[in-house]
Scaffold this motif. Sequence first.
Motif, short mmCIF file in Angstrom:
data_model
loop_
_atom_site.label_atom_id
_atom_site.label_comp_id
_atom_site.label_asym_id
_atom_site.label_seq_id
_atom_site.Cartn_x
_atom_site.Cartn_y
_atom_site.Cartn_z
N ALA A 1 0.83 -1.21 0.00
CA ALA A 1 0.00 0.00 0.00
C ALA A 1 0.87 1.26 0.00
CB ALA A 1 -0.92 -0.01 1.21
N GLY A 2 1.85 1.31 0.91
CA GLY A 2 2.72 2.48 0.97
C GLY A 2 3.58 2.62 -0.28
N GLU A 3 4.11 1.50 -0.76
CA GLU A 3 4.97 1.53 -1.93
C GLU A 3 4.19 1.96 -3.18
OE1 GLU A 3 7.90 1.47 -4.57
OE2 GLU A 3 8.10 1.36 -2.40
N THR A 4 3.02 1.41 -3.36
CA THR A 4 2.23 1.75 -4.55
C THR A 4 1.77 3.20 -4.52
OG1 THR A 4 1.43 -0.54 -4.52
CG2 THR A 4 0.37 0.96 -6.04
N ALA A 5 1.40 3.69 -3.33
CA ALA A 5 1.00 5.09 -3.22
C ALA A 5 2.17 6.01 -3.58
CB ALA A 5 0.50 5.38 -1.81
N ALA A 6 3.38 5.64 -3.14
CA ALA A 6 4.56 6.46 -3.45
C ALA A 6 4.83 6.48 -4.95
CB ALA A 6 5.78 5.91 -2.71
N GLY A 7 4.75 5.31 -5.59
CA GLY A 7 4.96 5.26 -7.03
C GLY A 7 3.84 5.91 -7.80
N ALA A 8 2.60 5.77 -7.31
CA ALA A 8 1.45 6.36 -7.99
C ALA A 8 1.51 7.88 -7.97
CB ALA A 8 0.15 5.87 -7.35
N LEU A 9 2.02 8.45 -6.87
CA LEU A 9 2.21 9.91 -6.83
C LEU A 9 3.17 10.37 -7.92
CD1 LEU A 9 2.42 10.52 -2.96
CD2 LEU A 9 0.65 11.39 -4.52
N GLY A 10 4.22 9.56 -8.15
CA GLY A 10 5.16 9.88 -9.22
C GLY A 10 4.51 9.75 -10.58
N LEU A 11 3.74 8.69 -10.79
CA LEU A 11 3.08 8.49 -12.08
C LEU A 11 2.03 9.56 -12.33
CD1 LEU A 11 3.20 6.45 -14.39
CD2 LEU A 11 1.37 5.17 -13.28
N GLN A 12 1.34 9.96 -11.27
CA GLN A 12 0.35 11.03 -11.40
C GLN A 12 1.03 12.34 -11.78
OE1 GLN A 12 -1.66 12.51 -7.80
NE2 GLN A 12 -3.61 12.11 -8.80
N ALA A 13 2.20 12.60 -11.21
CA ALA A 13 2.95 13.82 -11.55
C ALA A 13 3.40 13.80 -13.01
CB ALA A 13 4.17 13.96 -10.64
N LEU A 14 3.67 12.61 -13.54
CA LEU A 14 4.10 12.49 -14.93
C LEU A 14 2.96 12.69 -15.91
CD1 LEU A 14 6.49 9.38 -14.83
CD2 LEU A 14 7.13 11.71 -15.45
N ILE A 15 1.82 12.09 -15.60
CA ILE A 15 0.71 12.05 -16.56
C ILE A 15 -0.26 13.20 -16.37
CG2 ILE A 15 -1.25 10.65 -17.33
CD1 ILE A 15 0.38 8.18 -16.71
N GLY A 16 -0.49 13.58 -15.12
CA GLY A 16 -1.41 14.69 -14.87
C GLY A 16 -2.25 14.47 -13.63
N GLN A 17 -2.66 15.57 -13.03
CA GLN A 17 -3.39 15.51 -11.77
C GLN A 17 -4.89 15.28 -11.96
OE1 GLN A 17 -1.83 15.72 -8.83
NE2 GLN A 17 0.18 16.03 -9.77
N GLU A 18 -5.37 15.29 -13.21
CA GLU A 18 -6.82 15.18 -13.40
C GLU A 18 -7.36 13.78 -13.09
OE1 GLU A 18 -4.61 14.67 -17.26
OE2 GLU A 18 -4.70 16.19 -15.67
N LEU A 19 -6.52 12.76 -13.20
CA LEU A 19 -6.95 11.40 -12.89
C LEU A 19 -6.74 11.12 -11.40
CD1 LEU A 19 -5.48 9.43 -15.93
CD2 LEU A 19 -7.89 9.99 -15.50
N PRO A 20 -7.68 10.42 -10.75
CA PRO A 20 -7.54 10.12 -9.31
C PRO A 20 -6.36 9.18 -9.06
CG PRO A 20 -9.40 8.94 -10.25
CD PRO A 20 -8.94 9.90 -11.30
N LEU A 21 -5.77 9.29 -7.87
CA LEU A 21 -4.58 8.51 -7.54
C LEU A 21 -4.86 7.01 -7.57
CD1 LEU A 21 -1.61 8.97 -6.70
CD2 LEU A 21 -2.35 8.72 -4.33
N ASN A 22 -6.04 6.60 -7.15
CA ASN A 22 -6.36 5.17 -7.13
C ASN A 22 -6.32 4.54 -8.52
OD1 ASN A 22 -6.63 5.00 -4.38
ND2 ASN A 22 -8.85 5.20 -4.37
N TYR A 23 -6.55 5.34 -9.55
CA TYR A 23 -6.44 4.84 -10.92
C TYR A 23 -5.01 4.39 -11.19
CZ TYR A 23 -6.17 4.96 -16.04
OH TYR A 23 -5.94 4.64 -17.35
N PHE A 24 -4.05 5.18 -10.75
CA PHE A 24 -2.64 4.84 -10.96
C PHE A 24 -2.22 3.67 -10.07
CE2 PHE A 24 -3.01 9.37 -12.05
CZ PHE A 24 -2.53 9.33 -13.35
N ILE A 25 -2.79 3.59 -8.87
CA ILE A 25 -2.47 2.49 -7.97
C ILE A 25 -2.86 1.15 -8.59
CG2 ILE A 25 -3.17 1.40 -5.79
CD1 ILE A 25 -3.18 4.17 -4.53
N VAL A 26 -4.08 1.07 -9.09
CA VAL A 26 -4.54 -0.19 -9.70
C VAL A 26 -3.74 -0.51 -10.95
CG1 VAL A 26 -6.50 -1.35 -10.76
CG2 VAL A 26 -6.86 0.09 -8.75
N SER A 27 -3.45 0.51 -11.76
CA SER A 27 -2.69 0.29 -13.00
C SER A 27 -1.30 -0.27 -12.71
CB SER A 27 -2.57 1.60 -13.78
OG SER A 27 -3.84 2.09 -14.16
N MET A 28 -0.63 0.27 -11.70
CA MET A 28 0.71 -0.19 -11.36
C MET A 28 0.67 -1.62 -10.80
SD MET A 28 2.59 3.17 -9.84
CE MET A 28 4.21 2.62 -10.32
#
Length: 484
Positions: free
Chosen positions: A121-148
């Motif tokens: 949970a902690g690891e994926t949230a950390a990586g998802a914040l990075g992915l969200q910063a790369l792609i854009g803030q308009e998508l919710p963080l949980n979208y990136f968590i599940v994708s990763m």
Amino acid sequence: MSDSKSMLGTNSVAAKPLAGDKSLGTWDVFVAGVALVVAASTLVSDFNGYFTLGGAFVIALIMGFLINLFLAVSAAELSARYPKSGAIYNYAKAIFAGHSGVFIGTFLGLSFFGMFAFTAAGETAAGALGLQALIGQELPLNYFIVSMMVLAALPSVFGTKEAAWVSAGLLLFMLGIRWVFGLSGFFGWGHDHSWQFANIMDGVELFNFRGENGILMVGLALAFWSFVGVEFACSLAEDVPNPKRSMPRGLIIGLLGILVTSLVMGLGVTGIMPLSEWHVLVQGDLGQNGEAPQLAAGQVMFGEAGYYLMALASATATLGTLTIAFNAIPRILHTIAKDGYLLGPLSPFIAQLHPKLGTPVNAIAITFITFVSVAVSTNAVVDWILSAAYVWILIYIGFHLLAFISRWDKNSEAGAFKRSLVLGNAVVGSIATVIALYYAFIGDHANYGGKALIVLGIAFALAALSYYFHRHEVAEQGLEVEGL
């Protein structure tokens, strides 16, 4: 009784043995251990440690390194003596034997599984914040968590070697970025700041161990997290032709590599600006209120390009870590189920292998669902890290106790190390780990200890239920044999 137990371990699961192709060596052990440790969450823990304690965090890192070195010796010893994919489950089952070994092994294996749900949970949230910063803030963080999670789970479906190669490629990239940022800080490459020793000592009491910002009270839990997880490589021992040599070498070299990398990156980056200024940036929007300090570091050093590079590093680090996790954690469930000891009637389903790939697809699916469910519940990176660290430290004590018991008998089979070294290491390692747990979580034992009790309580309940099913099935088979 032994015949009935044998029937449970073989006939209850109509599948060929998992892995065992003996295709991995020291390098693969190194990759498996380091790729899991060099994670996005360790970027968070390292930078939070350096930006809070400055040069004093080096002392905390050395302490964390020693605690994990003690663990590596005990883990390598156990994996060499019992080279099975189930790791801590198989160790306990072999050492205690009989019904008690089944129960203790199942409890420890499920505790490890539950603990890693916090970690993921902690690891994926950390990586998802990075992915969200790369792609854009308009998508919710949980979208990136599940994708990763999906991207990380796929290689494990195709096999051990495939997952190892994916992790190796990601590991080279992750280590490369950390070294580039560290060396750039020291030598002034690409930014307008000059590295100064005074910056890392800004307002720091070097040997303040127990104060409000002390090494033990603040730094030790974060420093411990910088190394935790290297023992994950032990789950691959079944695929290593000479585990008595490859496991110790891979684990110890891995820990040394992690320590040097953390020192180069952390000191190099921290030294370009006073700690007081780092603290303001990290706790602001740029550092996601302390949840993503690596993004602030990237922005300061290389501007927008550095920000995105650190975001990319966070995302790839998470993928590397989760890839190893999805290759190792499901093997614990699979091994317990293959022996017929996981929730009775569900064992055959959980132990089922893919007919062509020979991978534990159902165990992988259960792991995926569990990890995703926990990860989307909250995105507090640091809180998940500390919650997982508390349980993990307790499990470290379990590793030491198992190593000690396994070599207590003077006539026991030789392992990776001399008997005296194993016994002494287990005693010193256990004491050091208990002390570290006490001081690292002073004031927070009720919070994080409470979460640890939840994990251990659920694991205990599931182990007890599995034990009940096991004994019931043994009794039924015994009656059938008598009827014949």
